[in-house]
Motif scaffolding. Structure first.
Motif: not given
Length: 160
Positions: A17-28, A30-42
């Motif tokens: 329901g938003t204009d956001m989208f996933v750029v990248d999801i990384r799981v190391s 050692s369970n270090d999770i990084t979620v990168e998102l972006d949106s047309s509106d910031g």
């Protein structure tokens, strides 16, 4: 170890329901999770916090310990997904091609979405052209089409 597919599904649920989208999801490992998102509106910090809370509601830290970082892809980060290209149509970009050319121009268009995930895009690159009878060359914008797979990086070009 954290199930990356369940994590991706959980993030997509939070973005519904938003204009956001996933750029990248990384799981190391050692369970270090990084979620990168972006949106047309910031992106703002409150949105990132909401998504963090949604992820934490699905993944119990008592069952599996992990660190979680949710944030925007960043202004200077190379483009990774089609949404970033679409968002930057009309903006200046810098391209480093696989054959070593470094080009700057205006992102003019992005090709249609395809099943192969191969992103194509067109950049208008300034080229000096000496017209017949003219004393000096004139700068004209020449469109050139690229495939993301043939580029080492494509970045938003920041001008000061």
């Amino acid at each position: 170890m954290i199930d990356k597919e369940l994590l991706a599904k959980t993030v997509e649920e939070a973005l519904a329901g938003t204009d956001m989208f996933v750029v990248d999801i990384r799981v190391s490992a050692s369970n270090d999770i990084t979620v990168e998102l972006d949106s047309s509106d910031g992106m703002d910090i409150d949105t990132c916090a909401d998504i963090t809370r949604h992820i934490e509601s699905v993944f119990d830290r008592d069952i599996e310990d992990y660190s979680l970082e949710v944030g925007s892809a960043g202004l200077t980060a190379p483009f990774k997904v089609r949404g970033q290209y679409v968002k930057n149509i009309g903006n200046d970009v810098e391209i480093l091609t696989s054959d070593g050319r470094k080009l700057r121009g205006v992102l003019a268009a992005v090709g249609p979405e395809s099943e192969t995930a191969d992103i194509t895009f067109t950049v208008e690159i300034p080229v000096k052209v000496k017209e017949e009878g003219a004393k000096r060359p004139v700068v004209k914008m020449q469109p050139e089409e690229f495939r993301a797979a043939d580029c080492k990086s494509v970045n938003y070009l920041i001008k000061f």
